[in-house]
Write an enzyme that holds these catalytic residues in place. Structure first.
Site, PDB file in Angstrom:
ATOM      1  N   HIS A 131       0.830  -1.200   0.000  1.00  0.00           N
ATOM      2  CA  HIS A 131       0.000   0.000   0.000  1.00  0.00           C
ATOM      3  C   HIS A 131       0.871   1.258   0.000  1.00  0.00           C
ATOM      4  CE1 HIS A 131      -3.340  -2.679   1.182  1.00  0.00           C
ATOM      5  NE2 HIS A 131      -4.117  -1.728   0.695  1.00  0.00           N
ATOM      6  N   LYS A 135      -0.695   4.883   4.552  1.00  0.00           N
ATOM      7  CA  LYS A 135      -1.585   3.933   5.214  1.00  0.00           C
ATOM      8  C   LYS A 135      -1.100   3.678   6.636  1.00  0.00           C
ATOM      9  CE  LYS A 135      -4.069  -0.418   4.661  1.00  0.00           C
ATOM     10  NZ  LYS A 135      -5.352   0.245   4.931  1.00  0.00           N
TER      11      LYS A 135
END
Length: 233
Positions: A131, A135
């Site tokens: 990600h 995040k």
């Protein structure tokens, strides 16, 4: 439909655009923990806030009779409290770790593959998720959902970021640039490898799925997930 947003970051703004394009009105935008909207102006709420605020947001909506959709991850220890309150007040609550239509099909594929692979213990399993660097939680809620789907359909008993026994699913998390989200399931043996992967090209799929879930949830009672929205069994 009059929608209230909890969390007005990248995802909140994208949900606003897609909801508006579909004829809905965003009547409240809450981006400060502890702040509450005028609940009487809402038909439904969508929560993409923070792990610290999610339970408060969801419970506040349920207590005021407002159906709520949540995609915030990292608060699953408190999830049973929201689930219990929803049933107690005959409310409507829909949670998903990932609202992408493609990812929810991937969840079903992952569970089916786990059932097949449970007959072949020579294959070692590994989950990898990648990600963007902003995040906050790791592993991702989606990776945890994938691991739970495997556990329900195999002899694996738990997941960890480091696995030291054959019954534990190892999850590796990577944070790279602006990556929207990649999830890879790998079964590896001495002679070959089986791999399935879902790669999000952008975050619009997550936002669209959340709006579709909100449209579906109106006038319903109970605790739901995207399996219910997409009729995946």
């Amino acid at each position: 439909m009059r929608i209230g947003l909890f969390g007005y970051g990248t995802m909140g703004k994208m949900i606003e655009r897609i909801a508006s394009d579909r004829g809905h009105s965003i009547v409240s935008r809450i981006d400060t923990p502890g702040e509450a909207p005028a609940f009487e102006t809402l038909d439904i709420a969508i929560d993409f806030s923070t792990p610290e605020a999610a339970l408060i947001n969801v419970c506040s909506c349920l207590e005021h009779g407002i159906p709520v959709v949540s995609g915030t991850t990292g608060w699953m220890d408190d999830f049973p409290k929201a689930e219990h309150l929803c049933r107690q007040v005959d409310g409507a609550f829909l949670y998903a770790s990932n609202f992408s239509l493609g990812m929810n099909l991937f969840f079903a594929l992952n569970a089916h593959l786990a059932r097949l692979m449970s007959q072949f213990p020579d294959y070692a399993l590994h989950i990898t998720e990648i990600h963007h660097t902003r995040k906050l939680d790791a592993p991702s809620g989606t990776a945890i959902s994938l691991a739970e789907g495997i556990i329900e359909n195999s002899a694996y008993t738990e997941w960890r970021t480091e696995a030291r026994s054959p019954e534990v699913i190892p999850i590796t998390s990577k944070r790279v640039g602006d990556t929207p989200g990649t999830h890879r399931i790998t079964y590896d043996s001495k002679v070959d490898q089986i791999e399935i992967q879902h790669t999000a090209h952008n975050r619009e799929g997550f936002a669209l799925g959340a709006v579709l879930a909100a449209e579906w949830l109106v006038d319903k009672t109970g605790v739901f997930g995207m399996k219910d929205v997409l009729n995946l069994r």
